[in-house]
Write an enzyme that holds these catalytic residues in place. Structure first.
Site, PDB file in Angstrom:
ATOM      1  N   ASP A  50       0.823  -1.205   0.000  1.00  0.00           N
ATOM      2  CA  ASP A  50       0.000   0.000   0.000  1.00  0.00           C
ATOM      3  C   ASP A  50       0.859   1.257   0.000  1.00  0.00           C
ATOM      4  OD1 ASP A  50      -2.580  -1.330   0.101  1.00  0.00           O
ATOM      5  OD2 ASP A  50      -1.990  -1.940   2.122  1.00  0.00           O
ATOM      6  N   THR A  62      -1.683  -2.059   4.725  1.00  0.00           N
ATOM      7  CA  THR A  62      -2.836  -1.884   5.611  1.00  0.00           C
ATOM      8  C   THR A  62      -3.718  -3.098   5.385  1.00  0.00           C
ATOM      9  OG1 THR A  62      -3.951  -0.573   3.905  1.00  0.00           O
ATOM     10  CG2 THR A  62      -2.796   0.640   5.637  1.00  0.00           C
ATOM     11  N   HIS A  68      -7.716 -10.614   6.175  1.00  0.00           N
ATOM     12  CA  HIS A  68      -6.384 -11.169   6.440  1.00  0.00           C
ATOM     13  C   HIS A  68      -6.327 -11.926   7.769  1.00  0.00           C
ATOM     14  CE1 HIS A  68      -4.644  -9.078   2.952  1.00  0.00           C
ATOM     15  NE2 HIS A  68      -5.564  -8.178   3.233  1.00  0.00           N
ATOM     16  N   ASP A  96      -0.043 -13.583   1.981  1.00  0.00           N
ATOM     17  CA  ASP A  96       0.602 -12.530   2.769  1.00  0.00           C
ATOM     18  C   ASP A  96       1.964 -12.994   3.277  1.00  0.00           C
ATOM     19  OD1 ASP A  96      -1.671 -10.940   2.417  1.00  0.00           O
ATOM     20  OD2 ASP A  96      -2.479 -11.413   4.409  1.00  0.00           O
TER      21      ASP A  96
END
Length: 158
Positions: A50, A62, A68, A96
């Site tokens: 981001d 973020t 997430h 992630d």
């Protein structure tokens, strides 16, 4: 049972933005006063961070607590199509981790700022959040996360 039909639910889900979200806008406003120069949504980096602060070789994500799977009061397991959602969110979590590992291998420092730190009943104040951001950006550290409890190391196991 979902309160919407399939077409309405699909339309609602498509409307969820992936950039310029409220939490991204709040974080951008906090990064400007200390004078941090940043770019947004850099597609050339793993995970499309981001915020990229090249002068400090760091990136900031973020993360929405639902999407997430953050262990906080904003994450609730959906009551309908539970297995589908858990699998979808699980894939986000795995992606992630993979992105953080790839960024670290490329020499980037990684910070994740959780939605709960930016909005909701337990959010951090602007001054508290600004202090944590500046502390991490200027002070070093490989990988960290900020949530309602403050700043913590981010442990990612490959």
């Amino acid at each position: 049972m979902d309160v919407h039909n399939k077409a309405t639910r699909s339309k609602n889900m498509r409307a969820i933005g992936t950039r310029d979200t409220a939490i991204e806008k709040r974080l951008a406003l906090l990064l400007e006063p200390p004078g941090f120069t940043f770019t947004v949504q850099d597609a050339s980096l793993p995970g499309r961070p981001d915020f990229v602060i090249a002068d400090y070789r760091c990136v900031i994500f973020t993360h929405g607590c639902f999407w997430h799977h953050h262990d906080c009061y904003l994450f609730k397991v959906p009551a309908t199509r539970t297995q589908f959602w858990l699998e979808k969110i699980g894939k986000n979590v795995e992606r992630d981790k993979r992105d953080v590992i790839r960024l670290r291998e490329q020499g980037w420092r990684v910070l994740i700022v959780w939605e709960c730190a930016l909005r909701g009943r337990e959010k951090l104040s602007d001054s508290a959040l600004s202090e944590r951001l500046e502390e991490w950006i200027c002070g070093g550290g490989d990988a960290a996360q900020i949530d309602t409890q403050g700043i913590h190391p981010l442990c990612v196991i490959s």
